[in-house]
Write a protein that holds these residues in place. Structure first.
Motif, PDB file in Angstrom:
ATOM      1  N   ALA A 130     115.711 -38.929  56.131  1.00  0.00           N
ATOM      2  CA  ALA A 130     115.512 -39.751  57.325  1.00  0.00           C
ATOM      3  C   ALA A 130     115.107 -38.829  58.465  1.00  0.00           C
ATOM      4  N   CYS A 131     114.193 -39.287  59.301  1.00  0.00           N
ATOM      5  CA  CYS A 131     113.684 -38.447  60.386  1.00  0.00           C
ATOM      6  C   CYS A 131     113.703 -39.224  61.697  1.00  0.00           C
ATOM      7  N   LEU A 132     114.130 -38.560  62.752  1.00  0.00           N
ATOM      8  CA  LEU A 132     114.210 -39.156  64.080  1.00  0.00           C
ATOM      9  C   LEU A 132     113.435 -38.268  65.049  1.00  0.00           C
ATOM     10  N   THR A 133     112.761 -38.887  66.006  1.00  0.00           N
ATOM     11  CA  THR A 133     111.982 -38.138  66.986  1.00  0.00           C
ATOM     12  C   THR A 133     112.500 -38.409  68.386  1.00  0.00           C
ATOM     13  N   ALA A 134     112.662 -37.362  69.175  1.00  0.00           N
ATOM     14  CA  ALA A 134     113.017 -37.496  70.590  1.00  0.00           C
ATOM     15  C   ALA A 134     111.880 -36.912  71.423  1.00  0.00           C
ATOM     16  N   HIS A 135     111.421 -37.677  72.432  1.00  0.00           N
ATOM     17  CA  HIS A 135     110.333 -37.251  73.307  1.00  0.00           C
ATOM     18  C   HIS A 135     110.891 -36.964  74.697  1.00  0.00           C
ATOM     19  N   GLU A 136     110.441 -35.893  75.310  1.00  0.00           N
ATOM     20  CA  GLU A 136     110.812 -35.595  76.686  1.00  0.00           C
ATOM     21  C   GLU A 136     109.788 -36.219  77.627  1.00  0.00           C
ATOM     22  N   SER A 137     110.292 -36.905  78.680  1.00  0.00           N
ATOM     23  CA  SER A 137     109.415 -37.523  79.659  1.00  0.00           C
ATOM     24  C   SER A 137     110.021 -37.382  81.041  1.00  0.00           C
ATOM     25  N   LEU A 138     109.399 -38.017  82.036  1.00  0.00           N
ATOM     26  CA  LEU A 138     109.936 -37.963  83.396  1.00  0.00           C
ATOM     27  C   LEU A 138     111.330 -38.573  83.472  1.00  0.00           C
ATOM     28  N   ASP A 139     111.623 -39.518  82.577  1.00  0.00           N
ATOM     29  CA  ASP A 139     112.918 -40.192  82.585  1.00  0.00           C
ATOM     30  C   ASP A 139     113.916 -39.545  81.635  1.00  0.00           C
ATOM     31  N   GLY A 140     113.655 -38.308  81.251  1.00  0.00           N
ATOM     32  CA  GLY A 140     114.561 -37.629  80.335  1.00  0.00           C
ATOM     33  C   GLY A 140     114.107 -37.760  78.892  1.00  0.00           C
ATOM     34  N   TRP A 141     115.028 -37.584  77.978  1.00  0.00           N
ATOM     35  CA  TRP A 141     114.721 -37.657  76.539  1.00  0.00           C
ATOM     36  C   TRP A 141     114.924 -39.080  76.038  1.00  0.00           C
ATOM     37  N   GLN A 142     113.967 -39.556  75.258  1.00  0.00           N
ATOM     38  CA  GLN A 142     114.013 -40.903  74.700  1.00  0.00           C
ATOM     39  C   GLN A 142     113.741 -40.843  73.197  1.00  0.00           C
ATOM     40  N   LEU A 143     114.388 -41.741  72.447  1.00  0.00           N
ATOM     41  CA  LEU A 143     114.182 -41.797  70.999  1.00  0.00           C
ATOM     42  C   LEU A 143     112.931 -42.596  70.662  1.00  0.00           C
ATOM     43  N   HIS A 144     112.224 -42.130  69.638  1.00  0.00           N
ATOM     44  CA  HIS A 144     111.018 -42.805  69.160  1.00  0.00           C
ATOM     45  C   HIS A 144     110.998 -42.718  67.631  1.00  0.00           C
ATOM     46  N   PRO A 145     110.298 -43.662  66.991  1.00  0.00           N
ATOM     47  CA  PRO A 145     110.114 -43.514  65.543  1.00  0.00           C
ATOM     48  C   PRO A 145     109.173 -42.353  65.273  1.00  0.00           C
ATOM     49  N   PRO A 146     109.293 -41.685  64.141  1.00  0.00           N
ATOM     50  CA  PRO A 146     108.370 -40.593  63.821  1.00  0.00           C
ATOM     51  C   PRO A 146     106.962 -41.142  63.606  1.00  0.00           C
ATOM     52  N   PRO A 147     105.940 -40.314  63.773  1.00  0.00           N
ATOM     53  CA  PRO A 147     104.552 -40.785  63.629  1.00  0.00           C
ATOM     54  C   PRO A 147     104.098 -40.900  62.185  1.00  0.00           C
ATOM     55  N   PHE A 148     105.022 -41.096  61.273  1.00  0.00           N
ATOM     56  CA  PHE A 148     104.682 -41.252  59.861  1.00  0.00           C
ATOM     57  C   PHE A 148     105.732 -42.160  59.236  1.00  0.00           C
ATOM     58  N   PRO A 149     105.413 -42.829  58.132  1.00  0.00           N
ATOM     59  CA  PRO A 149     106.352 -43.792  57.537  1.00  0.00           C
ATOM     60  C   PRO A 149     107.525 -43.096  56.854  1.00  0.00           C
ATOM     61  N   PRO A 150     108.643 -43.840  56.635  1.00  0.00           N
ATOM     62  CA  PRO A 150     109.798 -43.265  55.920  1.00  0.00           C
ATOM     63  C   PRO A 150     109.519 -43.176  54.430  1.00  0.00           C
ATOM     64  N   ILE A 151     110.427 -42.520  53.714  1.00  0.00           N
ATOM     65  CA  ILE A 151     110.277 -42.387  52.259  1.00  0.00           C
ATOM     66  C   ILE A 151     111.406 -43.157  51.578  1.00  0.00           C
ATOM     67  N   THR A 152     111.045 -44.033  50.654  1.00  0.00           N
ATOM     68  CA  THR A 152     112.010 -44.867  49.941  1.00  0.00           C
ATOM     69  C   THR A 152     111.777 -44.711  48.446  1.00  0.00           C
ATOM     70  N   HIS A 153     112.845 -44.663  47.682  1.00  0.00           N
ATOM     71  CA  HIS A 153     112.685 -44.604  46.219  1.00  0.00           C
ATOM     72  C   HIS A 153     113.841 -45.345  45.566  1.00  0.00           C
ATOM     73  N   THR A 154     113.631 -45.760  44.345  1.00  0.00           N
ATOM     74  CA  THR A 154     114.635 -46.559  43.657  1.00  0.00           C
ATOM     75  C   THR A 154     115.552 -45.681  42.825  1.00  0.00           C
ATOM     76  N   SER A 155     116.672 -46.263  42.380  1.00  0.00           N
ATOM     77  CA  SER A 155     117.593 -45.535  41.511  1.00  0.00           C
ATOM     78  C   SER A 155     117.076 -45.558  40.078  1.00  0.00           C
ATOM     79  N   ASN A 156     117.192 -44.437  39.403  1.00  0.00           N
ATOM     80  CA  ASN A 156     116.690 -44.316  38.039  1.00  0.00           C
ATOM     81  C   ASN A 156     117.810 -43.772  37.161  1.00  0.00           C
ATOM     82  N   SER A 157     118.413 -44.636  36.318  1.00  0.00           N
ATOM     83  CA  SER A 157     119.555 -44.197  35.514  1.00  0.00           C
ATOM     84  C   SER A 157     119.105 -43.253  34.397  1.00  0.00           C
ATOM     85  N   ARG A 158     120.034 -42.469  33.881  1.00  0.00           N
ATOM     86  CA  ARG A 158     119.725 -41.476  32.847  1.00  0.00           C
ATOM     87  C   ARG A 158     119.438 -42.180  31.522  1.00  0.00           C
TER      88      ARG A 158
END
Length: 610
Positions: free
Chosen positions: A575-603
């Motif tokens: 999981a990835c989180l992005t914080a941007h610095e601006s005139l109003d301080g630091w703010q949270l933003h989604p990363p500029p790329f999609p998340p990674i999801t995968h399924t469970s694979n039993s043995r």
């Protein structure tokens, strides 16, 4: 279009591994249910890793199969300036000689000790969270100093005592709905400073109380603790020196462990040896008393829940917060011109806002770890001669050379974990993300993850190993893991900056900390990282790190401990989180790329087809 006929034998519903409860995971790992329930209660329901570690260390505990209930207590405890002053008071009064108040941390008892079965531990904590209304929070709790010849303390003023009592009564009623009997402590709510002390200590203790005062700024929080029933009426000693048993009836001592000693055992000893019970393993035996030092009984308790109940905010005289910058006027703005009225009735030309370089912080959780995927993997993958054997394609092809047992609490990534990290690095590259400096927790899984992200990113930035990025230390009851040193990591092929001087050195990490202290540690660390670097920052750490490093940075409050645990369970690998610095301080933003999801694979077991 033809309709689908109904199926007579639908595929049974399969619970995704991602949604299994900690108890279900422990059962899948092969632990008996009553032991798994006991372990989760003993570790405050803070995750599978902590509970499984507890079970492994308590394998010879004679009470492991017993159904003796734990004992719980509800305290109101100060934080902030008052807590710091009380800690100093505790340390100085301990130098004068032991007294009854030193058996516990500074607190106000709201609900006296009550007993409850291990199966109810999670419900007991949830019940506490449900009875506190944040709209009721007072700014502070008023205290008055009281001193007598045999007791010194701070008594709660009537108005605030009534409010605390109402919390205690509501909680007791909630417990009654769970068929648990408890009693609210409603008479003369107070914080004990000293009692059960000899007359000779009255004057120095009184002087210390006068210097402490009662009007010290403080926030307060509810804390729900539990203890092993064997701790009742026992003294607690902290192990200061290791001891390897020489006789069969001796107890192994490990620095940082706690020992339960019967009351009066120290005075009754004629040779400096006493019989005690280890908090770490639950086993008993004889030990040299001079290898230990008496400490507060509450040091060996389990914290289940923390809830802030006051909202004291010190005045800062209009000072601009450090995470914010003062506004910048554009060239055509005037402090003397009323809003919306052009000077001299001349039209205002449109201008671009001032260009300010915006820094970014990318914080990622590490990739899939081998121990959570395969359970007890070390005996399965290492030959008696120490040779590593890859038993599954999702196990790493190679692992760094080191002491095998050090992998127990410092797990490497799986093959999939390495692939996850490389994919994220490639996504960063495709999104034109630029990284100027990279930090990692000292945990091997984090070092490997950062290395693979930088590889996918095509970056040659060297990694800075920062011990301060280690996750909440409450999840390491047996002490810190043994991490690979920067030199060892370089030898293993990692691009580590060996000249980097950590902001928080390993020896400076506390042995114990609550959730609020963990968040404060992370906040102070991220501020120093920002101050000491330029450009964009990449951090790879743990599931809890995403919130801990950004919560206060973006102007939000520290969450209670129960919420910390819930947040962790919702943060997947990479999981990835992005914080941007601006005139109003630091703010949270989604990363500029999609998340990674995968399924469970039993043995797969090929024998099912034979």
């Amino acid at each position: 279009m033809a309709t689908l006929p109904p199926r007579k034998n639908p595929t049974p519903t399969k619970i995704s591994k991602e949604h299994l409860t900690p108890l279900q995971i422990l059962l899948q790992l092969g632990f008996p249910e009553h032991r798994a329930v006991k372990a989760l209660a003993a570790t405050g329901h803070r995750g599978v890793q902590l509970a499984s570690d507890w079970l492994l260390t308590h394998v010879r505990d004679p009470t492991l199969n017993s159904h003796e209930p734990r004992e719980y207590v509800l305290y109101a405890c100060p934080t902030g300036v008052l807590a710091e002053k009380l800690l100093t008071f505790w340390n100085e009064s301990r130098e004068l000689g032991w007294n009854g108040a030193l058996n516990f941390m500074p607190h106000i008892t709201l609900v006296s000790f009550f007993r409850a079965p291990d199966e109810s531990a999670e419900q007991i904590a949830s019940a506490l969270e449900s009875i506190v209304d944040c709209n009721e929070y007072p700014d502070s709790i008023g205290l008055e100093t009281y001193v007598s010849q045999n007791f010194m303390g701070l008594f709660v003023k009537d108005k605030h005592a009534e409010w605390l009592t109402s919390i205690a009564m509501r909680y007791v009623n909630k417990l009654a709905n769970l068929m648990i009997t408890a009693e609210a402590h409603t008479n003369s709510l107070h914080l004990s400073l000293a009692y059960q002390f000899p007359n000779s200590l009255f004057v120095p203790l009184n002087n210390m109380v006068e210097q402490l005062g009662s009007n010290v700024p403080a926030n307060w929080e509810l804390r729900l603790y539990s203890r092993d029933s064997r701790l009742r009426n026992a003294h607690v000693h902290k192990v200061t020196h290791a001891h390897v048993p020489r006789e069969h009836d001796e107890l192994e001592l490990r620095p940082g462990d706690y020992i339960y000693l019967p009351e009066g055992a120290c005075d009754a000893s004629i040779d400096g040896w006493v019989e005690g019970i280890s908090w770490l393993t639950g086993t008993s035996g004889y030990l040299p008393l001079n290898h230990t030092k008496r400490t507060a009984e509450s040091d060996a308790w389990t914290l289940h829940c923390t809830i802030q109940i006051t909202d004291h905010r010190p005045q800062v005289g209009g000072e601009v917060p450090r995470s914010r910058k003062p506004p910048v006027l554009s060239s055509n703005e005037s402090l003397d011109t009323p809003d919306g009225v052009p000077a001299d009735n001349e039209p205002i030309e449109a201008t671009q806002p001032p260009t300010i370089p915006s820094r970014q912080i990318f914080i990622c959780r590490h990739g899939e770890r081998i121990d959570f995927t395969f359970g007890t993997w070390i005996p399965y993958c290492f030959e008696p001669n120490g040779c590593y054997i890859r038993r599954d394609l999702n196990m790493p092809k190679e692992i760094p050379p080191r002491n095998i047992q050090d992998f127990q609490n410092d797990s490497p990534l799986t093959t999939l974990g390495e692939m996850q990290a490389t994919l994220v690095g490639g996504a960063m590259r495709s999104s034109n993300v630029k990284i100027d400096v990279a930090f990692t927790s000292p945990s091997l899984r984090c070092v490997q993850t950062l290395s693979q992200i930088l590889k996918g990113l095509g970056s040659d930035v060297s990694m800075k190993v920062e011990p301060g990025l280690i996750e909440w230390l409450a999840w390491y009851p047996n002490g810190l893991p043994t991490w690979m040193s920067p030199d060892e990591l370089v030898k293993a092929g990692f691009n580590v900056d060996t000249n980097y001087e950590p902001i928080v050195k390993t020896k400076e990490l506390p042995q114990r900390e609550n959730a609020a202290q963990y968040y404060e540690r992370s906040f102070e660390l991220i501020k120093k990282i920002i101050e000491n670097t330029v450009g964009n920052i990449l951090i790879v750490a743990h599931a809890a790190s995403l919130a801990a490093c950004t919560r206060q940075l973006t102007g939000r409050r520290i969450p209670p401990a129960a919420e910390v645990t819930r947040l962790v369970q919702r943060v997947p690998y990479l999981a990835c989180l992005t914080a941007h610095e601006s005139l109003d301080g630091w703010q949270l933003h989604p990363p500029p790329f999609p998340p990674i999801t995968h399924t469970s694979n039993s043995r797969f077991d090929w024998k099912i087809l034979t």
